[in-house]
Design an enzyme around this catalytic site. Structure first.
Site, PDB file in Angstrom:
ATOM      1  N   HIS A  77      42.058  91.162  12.059  1.00  0.00           N
ATOM      2  CA  HIS A  77      41.283  91.511  13.066  1.00  0.00           C
ATOM      3  C   HIS A  77      41.911  90.258  13.962  1.00  0.00           C
ATOM      4  CE1 HIS A  77      38.405  87.904  11.997  1.00  0.00           C
ATOM      5  NE2 HIS A  77      38.732  88.747  10.776  1.00  0.00           N
ATOM      6  N   ASP A  79      40.232  88.548  16.617  1.00  0.00           N
ATOM      7  CA  ASP A  79      39.420  87.650  17.101  1.00  0.00           C
ATOM      8  C   ASP A  79      38.583  86.500  16.312  1.00  0.00           C
ATOM      9  OD1 ASP A  79      38.050  90.072  15.478  1.00  0.00           O
ATOM     10  OD2 ASP A  79      36.297  89.431  16.629  1.00  0.00           O
ATOM     11  N   ASP A 110      40.866  83.303   8.493  1.00  0.00           N
ATOM     12  CA  ASP A 110      39.684  83.889   9.112  1.00  0.00           C
ATOM     13  C   ASP A 110      40.059  84.753  10.538  1.00  0.00           C
ATOM     14  OD1 ASP A 110      37.957  86.217   9.557  1.00  0.00           O
ATOM     15  OD2 ASP A 110      36.979  84.716   9.319  1.00  0.00           O
ATOM     16  N   GLU A 144      35.770  92.241  15.445  1.00  0.00           N
ATOM     17  CA  GLU A 144      35.656  91.770  14.112  1.00  0.00           C
ATOM     18  C   GLU A 144      34.350  91.328  14.030  1.00  0.00           C
ATOM     19  OE1 GLU A 144      35.233  91.465   9.774  1.00  0.00           O
ATOM     20  OE2 GLU A 144      35.732  90.031  11.628  1.00  0.00           O
ATOM     21  N   GLU A 145      34.708  90.811  14.223  1.00  0.00           N
ATOM     22  CA  GLU A 145      33.541  89.048  14.158  1.00  0.00           C
ATOM     23  C   GLU A 145      32.171  89.652  15.157  1.00  0.00           C
ATOM     24  OE1 GLU A 145      33.671  86.794  12.285  1.00  0.00           O
ATOM     25  OE2 GLU A 145      36.097  86.184  12.078  1.00  0.00           O
TER      26      GLU A 145
END
Length: 411
Positions: A77, A79, A110, A144-145
Site C-alpha cells: 500500500h 498511502d 509503512d 489501505e490506511e
C-alpha cells in the site's frame, strides 16, 4: 537458482532503491491523496522495464512482468498516515534523513519501502532473465490506511485479477509472516430524552445509559477467544460522542466506537452478537452496528464496504510458505523465523474474504508504523528486492503444481 547473482544485483541497485524510496517519501500521500506518488511509481516502473503498467479506476497501480500462466502478485500500500505532532519529529517527515544504514521519513517502513524493493526486483528479474512460466504483477494499492483490503476487493472483483498467491510487503522485521488477527469497527448507540440540566429528572440521559455498557465491554475484553499462534482477540473503546441541545441540557444520544480484533474462530456476526448479548446493552436497548466506509478514492470512485476485516492464516506446510522459506535459505544461507503481524494488512481481503493464499515479507519494522521519525533499513530494502526476484521462479519451478485446497481460511 542463481542466488548469488540475485544478491549481487540487489546490492548493486541499493543507491537506486534508496533514491526511489526517498522520492516517494518526499510526496505527501495520505489515504485518498495518493495520485502524485502513484505517478512517480509509474515513472520508475517504466524506467526499469516493466512489460505493462496500468492505473485502475480506483487509482491502484499495477505493473506486469512476464506472460506465463501462473499469476503471482506482490502488494504494497502506498498511502500513509499523517505526521501527527510535528514537534515529535527530529527530522522533517517528508525531506527525511539518510545515512549509511537507515532512511527516515513518513512511509519509510509503512509501507513505501516495500514498493521500492518490488520495483527493483522487477529490474533484477529482467536483467538476469529469470522470467519463466509466470506473470508477476506488482501492486501499489491505495486507501489501505483508511480501509485495509478495500483496494483488493476492487482489484479482485472489478479488475478481475485473481492471483494464485500474494506476497504482502508490509514490514516484517526480517521474518516471514503467515497470518494476522482480523478486526472490526463497531458502533454502539444509546438514546434518551433531553431536558433542561437544572431538572435532569425530567429527561433520560443517554450518557448515563452508556456507563454500564463501558464496564461490560471492559470485562468482555478479558474473556475473548485465544489462539495458539495468532493470540487472543481484543476489544477497546476508541471514541465516544454525544448529542445534546446545550451544555445546560441532558444528552439525548450517546455513541461509542469499538476497535475489535478478531482471532481465529471469531467472525463478524459472532463479535456483534457478543455485544448485543451484554445485559447492559439489552437494558439500554442500545443499537449495535458495524461502521460503513464510503470515502471517495483520489480518482473520485466510491466503493462502499462494511468495516469488517476478517482473520486469515496459512499453515506452515503450505506450498506458498515453503516457497518463501526456500528463497530465504537460498539467499541468506540460514533458516528464517516465521511469525505473524500484530496489525492488520490487505490480507484481510486477499485471503480473509477471498481465500487467496497470502504471505508476508517486507522491509522495515512494525514498531515504526505510524511513529514519529519512522525509519527503515537499507540492508532490508536490498534483502527484500532479492527475495522478491527469487520468489516467482522458485514457485513456478517447485511449488505451482503442488497448490491444493490446503489453504486455511479460518473465518
Amino acid at each position: 537458482m542463481e542466488f548469488e547473482k540475485i544478491m549481487k544485483l540487489a546490492q548493486k541497485y541499493e543507491p537506486e532503491i534508496t533514491k526511489f524510496l526517498r522520492d516517494m517519501i518526499a510526496i505527501p500521500s495520505e489515504s485518498c491523496q495518493e495520485e502524485k506518488v502513484v505517478l512517480r511509481i509509474k515513472e520508475e516502473m517504466e524506467k526499469v522495464g516493466f512489460d505493462k503498467v496500468e492505473i485502475d479506476p480506483m487509482g491502484n497501480i499495477l505493473g506486469f512482468i512476464g506472460h506465463g500462466k501462473h499469476l503471482i502478485a506482490m502488494d504494497a500500500h502506498i498511502d500513509t498516515v499523517g505526521v501527527g505532532n510535528p514537534e515529535n519529529w527530529k527530522y522533517d517527515p517528508y525531506k527525511g534523513y539518510e545515512d549509511d544504514e537507515i532512511i527516515v521519513g513518513r512511509g519509510a517502513s509503512d509501507q513505501e519501502g516495500g514498493m521500492a524493493s518490488m520495483v527493483y526486483a522487477g529490474k533484477i528479474i529482467k536483467e538476469l532473465g529469470l522470467e519463466a512460466d509466470y506473470t508477476l504483477v506488482i501492486v501499489g494499492s491505495v486507501q489501505e490506511e483508511d480501509c485495509d483490503g478495500l483496494c483488493w476487493q476492487y482489484i479482485i472483483q472489478e479488475d478481475k485479477l485473481r492471483p494464485e498467491f500474494v506476497v504482502s510487503t508490509e514490514p516484517t522485521d526480517g521474518k516471514i509472516y503467515r497470518g494476522q488477527r482480523g478486526r472490526m469497527e463497531i458502533r454502539v448507540k444509546t438514546t434518551g430524552v433531553s431536558c433542561h440540566g437544572s431538572a435532569p429528572e425530567r429527561g433520560d440521559n443517554a450518557i448515563y445509559k452508556m456507563g454500564p455498557i463501558l464496564s461490560d465491554l471492559k470485562a468482555l475484553h478479558e474473556n475473548l477467544m485465544d489462539h495458539d499462534f495468532l493470540g487472543k482477540g481484543s476489544l477497546t473503546v476508541s471514541e465516544i460522542f454525544h448529542t445534546s441541545p446545550s451544555r445546560c441540557a441532558v444528552a439525548d444520544s450517546c455513541w461509542i466506537s469499538i476497535d475489535r480484533r478478531l482471532t481465529a474462530g471469531e467472525t463478524g456476526d459472532y463479535a456483534i452478537q457478543q455485544i448485543k448479548n451484554l445485559p447492559s446493552v439489552k437494558a439500554a436497548n442500545a443499537e449495535v452496528t458495524m461502521y460503513l466506509y464510503e470515502r471517495p478514492a483520489y480518482t473520485g470512485l466510491v466503493y462502499p464496504t462494511e468495516c469488517y476485516f476478517p482473520t486469515w492464516l496459512i499453515e506452515n506446510e503450505h506450498p506458498v510458505c515453503h516457497t518463501l522459506v526456500d528463497a530465504y535459505r537460498g539467499l541468506f544461507k540460514e533458516a528464517p523465523q516465521v511469525d505473524k503481524w500484530t496489525f492488520s494488512t490487505n490480507g484481510v481481503s486477499i485471503m480473509g474474504r477471498f481465500g487467496i493464499p497470502c504471505i508476508g515479507f517486507g522491509p522495515g519494522h512494525e514498531d515504526q508504523a505510524h511513529a514519529p521519525n519512522e525509519r527503515t533499513w537499507k540492508k532490508e530494502l536490498v534483502n527484500c528486492a532479492a527475495m522478491y526476484a527469487a520468489i516467482p521462479m522458485i514457485y513456478a519451478k517447485e511449488y505451482a503444481g503442488k497448490m491444493t485446497d490446503r489453504t486455511k481460511n479460518l473465518v
